[in-house]
Design a protein around this motif. Structure first.
Motif, PDB file in Angstrom:
ATOM      1  N   GLN A  53       0.822  -1.200   0.000  1.00 43.01           N
ATOM      2  CA  GLN A  53       0.000   0.000   0.000  1.00 43.01           C
ATOM      3  C   GLN A  53       0.866   1.264   0.000  1.00 43.01           C
ATOM      4  O   GLN A  53       0.798   2.082   0.922  1.00 43.01           O
ATOM      5  N   PRO A  54       1.687   1.454  -1.022  1.00 45.48           N
ATOM      6  CA  PRO A  54       2.504   2.668  -1.078  1.00 45.48           C
ATOM      7  C   PRO A  54       1.633   3.885  -1.350  1.00 45.48           C
ATOM      8  O   PRO A  54       0.588   3.789  -1.996  1.00 45.48           O
ATOM      9  N   PRO A  55       2.034   5.070  -0.878  1.00 47.58           N
ATOM     10  CA  PRO A  55       1.260   6.292  -1.136  1.00 47.58           C
ATOM     11  C   PRO A  55       1.403   6.715  -2.594  1.00 47.58           C
ATOM     12  O   PRO A  55       2.329   6.287  -3.294  1.00 47.58           O
ATOM     13  N   PRO A  56       0.519   7.548  -3.073  1.00 48.79           N
ATOM     14  CA  PRO A  56       0.605   8.001  -4.473  1.00 48.79           C
ATOM     15  C   PRO A  56       1.933   8.670  -4.793  1.00 48.79           C
ATOM     16  O   PRO A  56       2.470   8.527  -5.890  1.00 48.79           O
ATOM     17  N   SER A  57       2.487   9.403  -3.829  1.00 46.06           N
ATOM     18  CA  SER A  57       3.751  10.118  -4.053  1.00 46.06           C
ATOM     19  C   SER A  57       4.921   9.326  -3.482  1.00 46.06           C
ATOM     20  O   SER A  57       5.808   9.887  -2.834  1.00 46.06           O
ATOM     21  N   VAL A  58       4.938   8.037  -3.723  1.00 37.83           N
ATOM     22  CA  VAL A  58       5.883   7.165  -3.042  1.00 37.83           C
ATOM     23  C   VAL A  58       7.329   7.536  -3.329  1.00 37.83           C
ATOM     24  O   VAL A  58       8.181   7.514  -2.431  1.00 37.83           O
ATOM     25  N   THR A  59       7.645   7.892  -4.569  1.00 38.38           N
ATOM     26  CA  THR A  59       9.033   8.215  -4.917  1.00 38.38           C
ATOM     27  C   THR A  59       9.515   9.446  -4.168  1.00 38.38           C
ATOM     28  O   THR A  59      10.611   9.467  -3.586  1.00 38.38           O
ATOM     29  N   THR A  60       8.678  10.486  -4.165  1.00 35.41           N
ATOM     30  CA  THR A  60       9.040  11.715  -3.451  1.00 35.41           C
ATOM     31  C   THR A  60       9.165  11.466  -1.953  1.00 35.41           C
ATOM     32  O   THR A  60      10.079  11.983  -1.289  1.00 35.41           O
ATOM     33  N   THR A  61       8.240  10.679  -1.418  1.00 39.56           N
ATOM     34  CA  THR A  61       8.268  10.396   0.020  1.00 39.56           C
ATOM     35  C   THR A  61       9.525   9.619   0.397  1.00 39.56           C
ATOM     36  O   THR A  61      10.176   9.907   1.410  1.00 39.56           O
ATOM     37  N   LEU A  62       9.893   8.623  -0.416  1.00 40.60           N
ATOM     38  CA  LEU A  62      11.116   7.867  -0.154  1.00 40.60           C
ATOM     39  C   LEU A  62      12.332   8.784  -0.210  1.00 40.60           C
ATOM     40  O   LEU A  62      13.233   8.690   0.643  1.00 40.60           O
ATOM     41  N   GLN A  63      12.370   9.671  -1.187  1.00 40.64           N
ATOM     42  CA  GLN A  63      13.491  10.609  -1.287  1.00 40.64           C
ATOM     43  C   GLN A  63      13.580  11.501  -0.046  1.00 40.64           C
ATOM     44  O   GLN A  63      14.675  11.842   0.405  1.00 40.64           O
ATOM     45  N   THR A  64      12.430  11.843   0.515  1.00 38.70           N
ATOM     46  CA  THR A  64      12.417  12.656   1.729  1.00 38.70           C
ATOM     47  C   THR A  64      13.046  11.896   2.891  1.00 38.70           C
ATOM     48  O   THR A  64      13.843  12.451   3.662  1.00 38.70           O
ATOM     49  N   TYR A  65      12.717  10.612   3.027  1.00 40.79           N
ATOM     50  CA  TYR A  65      13.294   9.814   4.108  1.00 40.79           C
ATOM     51  C   TYR A  65      14.806   9.675   3.928  1.00 40.79           C
ATOM     52  O   TYR A  65      15.566   9.747   4.894  1.00 40.79           O
ATOM     53  N   VAL A  66      15.240   9.495   2.688  1.00 36.64           N
ATOM     54  CA  VAL A  66      16.670   9.378   2.431  1.00 36.64           C
ATOM     55  C   VAL A  66      17.367  10.700   2.741  1.00 36.64           C
ATOM     56  O   VAL A  66      18.470  10.718   3.322  1.00 36.64           O
ATOM     57  N   TYR A  67      16.732  11.799   2.385  1.00 42.35           N
ATOM     58  CA  TYR A  67      17.299  13.115   2.695  1.00 42.35           C
ATOM     59  C   TYR A  67      17.446  13.302   4.203  1.00 42.35           C
ATOM     60  O   TYR A  67      18.477  13.793   4.687  1.00 42.35           O
ATOM     61  N   GLN A  68      16.423  12.898   4.955  1.00 42.70           N
ATOM     62  CA  GLN A  68      16.498  12.998   6.408  1.00 42.70           C
ATOM     63  C   GLN A  68      17.637  12.138   6.953  1.00 42.70           C
ATOM     64  O   GLN A  68      18.353  12.543   7.880  1.00 42.70           O
ATOM     65  N   LEU A  69      17.806  10.958   6.359  1.00 38.87           N
ATOM     66  CA  LEU A  69      18.865  10.066   6.815  1.00 38.87           C
ATOM     67  C   LEU A  69      20.241  10.657   6.534  1.00 38.87           C
ATOM     68  O   LEU A  69      21.159  10.543   7.354  1.00 38.87           O
ATOM     69  N   ARG A  70      20.389  11.299   5.389  1.00 44.32           N
ATOM     70  CA  ARG A  70      21.675  11.909   5.047  1.00 44.32           C
ATOM     71  C   ARG A  70      22.101  12.940   6.099  1.00 44.32           C
ATOM     72  O   ARG A  70      23.295  13.101   6.389  1.00 44.32           O
ATOM     73  N   LYS A  71      21.144  13.637   6.670  1.00 44.97           N
ATOM     74  CA  LYS A  71      21.475  14.654   7.668  1.00 44.97           C
ATOM     75  C   LYS A  71      22.069  14.037   8.926  1.00 44.97           C
ATOM     76  O   LYS A  71      22.817  14.692   9.648  1.00 44.97           O
ATOM     77  N   HIS A  72      21.713  12.774   9.181  1.00 50.57           N
ATOM     78  CA  HIS A  72      22.264  12.080  10.346  1.00 50.57           C
ATOM     79  C   HIS A  72      23.637  11.488  10.058  1.00 50.57           C
ATOM     80  O   HIS A  72      24.508  11.465  10.934  1.00 50.57           O
ATOM     81  N   LEU A  73      23.821  11.010   8.824  1.00 50.14           N
ATOM     82  CA  LEU A  73      25.060  10.308   8.494  1.00 50.14           C
ATOM     83  C   LEU A  73      26.081  11.285   7.935  1.00 50.14           C
ATOM     84  O   LEU A  73      26.345  11.327   6.731  1.00 50.14           O
TER      85      LEU A  73
END
Length: 294
Positions: A53-73
């Protein structure tokens, strides 16, 4: 950088805690970490985060999570593995590739990877007859565990499988370490550990057989036979099966007082007082093994 998955998730960069708190960001990190130094396709990340059940904007949402992760690493070149041919230059821990992402880590920067390497080395040492070295290596591997794997992550389907896989390797490494210690004549110091393991995992025939052997070698033959009867009754009542052939053979050997059950030749039987340095490590291994069976 150090990432720990064997227990509560933790990330440290240059000695500073950098552990993500957002649930889905933590899952992205965990999935990338267990596939360290390999490209993880976007589709696998999407399956882990949203299943069917991915959201309609799944690609953008995934990129957001990766961006957040980059700030930690934050970049830490000493912890970054060399990139594969065609990859990005050194200095970037989380790298983007066509259709996926890769977390680049040295083996010592990830506790689960270090654990698997040590467990494999300990098994090889035991196979070669290097029993003392195997015991030390396997103790080092088991000491990396600070709790059940991925214990504070709400896992999706892929991380659930990974947690089970790591759990099986843990149990295998624990059995091998006990095997090594039995070969070294450490049955007296193993008794407390094995009694706890056998009580918490009564259908685990490997732990039952090791308890029986340790009791027999400690001169407690009747208790070894009682342990077999308890194991047999539990297996019949809970699983509807008789003990496996190996357990039955051990039972017959104990009844017969088979000399083959004695401590291997040339190895002295060590008393607990002679091995006090290992007590705290054994207690920790038992604690996390019991946590898995709860």
């Amino acid at each position: 950088m150090q990432i720990n998955l064997l227990g509560p998730l933790s990330v440290s960069v240059d000695g500073t805690d950098a552990t993500p708190t957002a649930p889905k960001t933590r899952r992205v990190l965990a999935l990338l970490a267990i596939h360290a130094n390999r490209v993880v396709p976007n589709q696998l990340l999407i399956e882990e985060l949203w299943e069917n059940q991915p959201p309609p904007s799944v690609t953008t949402t995934l990129q957001t999570y990766v961006y957040q992760l980059r700030k930690h690493l934050n970049t830490n070149p000493a912890a970054v593995a060399a990139p594969p041919r065609g990859g990005r230059p050194p200095g970037e821990v989380l790298r983007t590739y066509a259709g996926g992402y890769m977390l680049c880590l040295r083996p010592e920067a990830l506790d689960s990877l270090r654990f698997e390497q040590l467990a494999q080395r300990g098994r090889a040492e035991l196979d070669r007859g290097e029993t003392g070295a195997a015991s030390r290596t396997l103790r080092e591997a088991l000491a990396l565990w600070q709790g059940p794997a991925l214990v504070d992550i709400n896992p999706g389907p892929l991380l659930q499988v990974e947690a089970l896989r790591l759990d099986e390797i843990f149990k295998s490494a624990l059995e091998l370490r006990i095997d090594a210690d039995l070969r070294l004549g450490r049955h007296h110091e193993l008794l407390g550990e094995l009694i706890g393991l056998a009580a918490r995992q009564p259908t685990h025939e490997g732990f039952q057989s090791k308890l029986m052997l340790a009791l027999y070698r400690a001169g407690r033959r009747s208790e070894a036979l009682d342990a077999y009867q308890r194991a047999r009754e539990t297996l019949v009542d809970e699983l509807g099966v008789d003990p496996c052939d190996d357990l039955q053979r051990l039972h017959r050997a104990i009844l017969a007082g088979d000399p083959a059950l004695n401590v291997p030749g040339g190895v002295s039987a060590l008393r607990p007082a002679q091995r006090q340095d290992t007590g705290h490590r054994i207690a920790r291994e038992v604690h996390w093994a019991q946590a898995r069976s709860a």
